[in-house]
Write a protein that holds these residues in place. Structure first.
Motif, short mmCIF file in Angstrom:
data_model
loop_
_atom_site.label_atom_id
_atom_site.label_comp_id
_atom_site.label_asym_id
_atom_site.label_seq_id
_atom_site.Cartn_x
_atom_site.Cartn_y
_atom_site.Cartn_z
N MET A 293 -45.84 -36.59 -28.27
CA MET A 293 -46.19 -37.36 -29.44
C MET A 293 -44.94 -37.97 -30.06
SD MET A 293 -48.62 -38.41 -31.47
CE MET A 293 -50.07 -37.38 -31.28
N THR A 294 -45.08 -39.19 -30.53
CA THR A 294 -43.99 -39.83 -31.27
C THR A 294 -43.99 -39.31 -32.70
OG1 THR A 294 -44.16 -41.85 -29.94
CG2 THR A 294 -43.06 -42.03 -32.07
N PHE B 193 -49.49 -30.16 -26.92
CA PHE B 193 -48.39 -31.10 -26.73
C PHE B 193 -47.14 -30.32 -26.36
CE2 PHE B 193 -51.29 -33.84 -28.95
CZ PHE B 193 -51.00 -35.10 -28.46
N THR B 194 -46.40 -30.85 -25.41
CA THR B 194 -45.18 -30.19 -24.93
C THR B 194 -43.91 -30.82 -25.50
OG1 THR B 194 -45.08 -31.67 -23.01
CG2 THR B 194 -46.29 -29.59 -22.76
N ASP B 195 -43.99 -32.10 -25.89
CA ASP B 195 -42.80 -32.87 -26.26
C ASP B 195 -43.01 -33.57 -27.60
OD1 ASP B 195 -42.50 -32.42 -23.46
OD2 ASP B 195 -41.24 -34.20 -23.27
N LEU B 196 -41.92 -33.70 -28.35
CA LEU B 196 -41.85 -34.57 -29.52
C LEU B 196 -40.74 -35.58 -29.27
CD1 LEU B 196 -42.02 -31.95 -32.43
CD2 LEU B 196 -43.93 -33.19 -31.37
N TRP B 197 -41.06 -36.87 -29.36
CA TRP B 197 -40.07 -37.93 -29.14
C TRP B 197 -39.99 -38.79 -30.39
CZ3 TRP B 197 -37.32 -39.06 -24.52
CH2 TRP B 197 -37.56 -38.15 -23.47
N SER B 198 -38.78 -39.02 -30.85
CA SER B 198 -38.57 -39.84 -32.04
C SER B 198 -38.27 -41.27 -31.63
CB SER B 198 -37.42 -39.28 -32.87
OG SER B 198 -36.22 -39.31 -32.11
N SER B 199 -38.29 -42.15 -32.63
CA SER B 199 -37.84 -43.53 -32.45
C SER B 199 -36.90 -43.86 -33.59
CB SER B 199 -39.03 -44.50 -32.43
OG SER B 199 -39.71 -44.45 -33.67
N GLU B 200 -36.28 -45.03 -33.53
CA GLU B 200 -35.34 -45.39 -34.59
C GLU B 200 -35.38 -46.90 -34.78
OE1 GLU B 200 -31.59 -43.09 -35.37
OE2 GLU B 200 -30.69 -44.94 -34.59
N VAL B 201 -36.05 -47.33 -35.85
CA VAL B 201 -36.15 -48.75 -36.16
C VAL B 201 -35.72 -48.96 -37.61
CG1 VAL B 201 -37.62 -50.80 -36.17
CG2 VAL B 201 -38.01 -49.01 -34.46
N ALA B 202 -36.63 -48.68 -38.55
CA ALA B 202 -36.28 -48.82 -39.96
C ALA B 202 -36.93 -47.72 -40.80
CB ALA B 202 -36.69 -50.20 -40.49
N GLY B 203 -37.41 -46.66 -40.13
CA GLY B 203 -37.99 -45.53 -40.84
C GLY B 203 -37.01 -44.38 -40.86
N ALA C 83 -33.41 -41.18 -35.70
CA ALA C 83 -33.99 -40.52 -34.53
C ALA C 83 -33.75 -39.02 -34.50
CB ALA C 83 -33.42 -41.15 -33.26
N PHE C 84 -32.69 -38.53 -35.15
CA PHE C 84 -32.29 -37.15 -34.96
C PHE C 84 -32.85 -36.18 -35.99
CE2 PHE C 84 -29.03 -39.60 -32.72
CZ PHE C 84 -29.00 -38.95 -31.50
N THR C 85 -32.99 -36.60 -37.26
CA THR C 85 -33.42 -35.66 -38.29
C THR C 85 -34.80 -35.06 -38.03
OG1 THR C 85 -32.05 -36.81 -39.93
CG2 THR C 85 -33.79 -35.37 -40.77
N PRO C 86 -35.83 -35.85 -37.65
CA PRO C 86 -37.13 -35.22 -37.37
C PRO C 86 -37.07 -34.22 -36.23
CG PRO C 86 -37.36 -37.60 -37.64
CD PRO C 86 -35.91 -37.32 -37.55
N LEU C 87 -36.20 -34.46 -35.25
CA LEU C 87 -36.08 -33.54 -34.12
C LEU C 87 -35.30 -32.29 -34.51
CD1 LEU C 87 -35.37 -35.99 -31.16
CD2 LEU C 87 -37.56 -35.23 -32.11
#
Length: 325
Positions: free
Chosen positions: A1-2, A25-35, A38-42
């Motif tokens: 899940m993103t 769910f096995t994985d959590l993947w972040s993104s980095e645009v303008a929200g 990428a690292f803090t949620p992980l």
């Protein structure tokens, strides 16, 4: 899940992460645009759900200096040893230049150079190197991770796909139909053993097709008019379908661009329907060669009405995607 999920504060994601893990769910993947970055949620997930795998998809190679990017990746790899994958990519002129005031020049070479720097730095090596796009003098991580994270490369067209296959540990795909996957992977050539194929897949789990297609049209108009994605879909052969969209967008006719996007294109690029139907459609990506399908959950009438509780319920209904895959 993103992650993180929209509409839910980061501080409230402990329950969301727990629900995702319980749903399979096995994985959590972040993104980095303008929200969120990428690292803090992980980092939060590393503490709250120590069994989940974590990944960035993606971190731009321009917006952090090479040393800072290595330090940040090393810290997360240290917090989640053996469970973190670093996804990097060139991003776009808007994100890099307009929003971060960094010149977006030579994206292929910059991505290649950062990949090579990170490979050495995350192994704990001293780096004193003049690359084509930057120079690093006498850098060594003080806390290199015990388990260096695999580095995945976001790639769309042939040159970057071949770089990923030759030098990265995997590739991250985005904005493509399941039927596009074999052609894209064929362009990368024969990958090395252990090469991971990841794809972000936009999923709108609602049986209200009109709503899902309206959401999909807005996304397609926003993303596929970006030059890199436009060239990607031109390469995939979609110029006859997207040409009118690009022409209207270039003329400043946003409504005309939206109206020019046919239902068939939305249905190819946006997974929608009941959660059970969505799972079947995600399975098509897996059957085509995607090993790690990463769902990007889009808003639905049900989610908008139900808040965090509805998100947890929806996650449970979607979760068998990763279990079966």
């Amino acid at each position: 899940m993103t992650v993180p999920l929209s509409g839910v504060p980061l501080a409230d994601h402990a329950g969301i992460y727990a629900a995702l893990a319980e749903a399979g769910f096995t994985d959590l993947w972040s993104s980095e645009v303008a929200g969120a970055d990428a690292f803090t949620p992980l980092a939060l997930a590393a503490a709250w759900q120590p069994e989940l795998r974590l990944g960035t998809a993606i971190v731009p190679v321009f917006t952090r200096g090479p040393g800072l990017l290595a330090m940040t990746a090393a810290a997360l790899a240290d917090a989640a040893p053996g469970r973190f994958a670093l996804g990097i990519g060139s991003s776009s002129p808007v994100v890099v230049g307009d929003w971060n005031a960094v010149p977006f020049t030579e994206p292929y070479r910059r991505t290649r150079d950062v990949l090579r720097f990170l490979r050495a730095a995350l192994r704990g090596e001293a780096v004193d190197e003049r690359y084509d796009t930057f120079t690093v003098r006498r850098f060594r991580l003080e806390r290199p991770p015990m388990v260096p994270p695999p580095i995945l490369l976001a790639a769309l067209r042939p040159r970057m796909l071949r770089l990923a296959a030759a030098e990265a540990d995997g590739v991250i795909l985005n904005w493509l139909a399941a039927t596009d996957v074999p052609r894209v992977l064929a362009e990368a050539g024969e990958p090395r053993a252990g090469f991971e194929v990841t794809a972000r897949i936009f999923v709108c789990p609602t049986e209200d097709a009109g709503y899902a297609r309206a959401v999909g049209r807005r996304l397609i108009a926003a993303y596929l008019t970006v030059p890199a994605y436009a060239e990607f879909h031109r390469w995939l052969g979609r110029e006859p379908v997207l040409g009118p969209v690009w022409a209207a967008w270039a003329a400043g006719d946003r409504r005309g661009a939206l109206a020019a996007i046919p239902d068939e294109l939305v249905d190819e690029l946006i997974v929608h329907g009941s959660p059970e139907q969505c799972r079947a459609q995600v399975r098509r990506y897996v059957d085509a060669g995607v090993e790690t399908p990463v769902i990007a959950l889009l808003p639905t009438p049900e989610l908008e009405a139900g808040g965090a509780a509805a998100l947890a319920t929806m996650a449970a209904r979607l979760g068998h995607t990763t279990v079966d895959g």
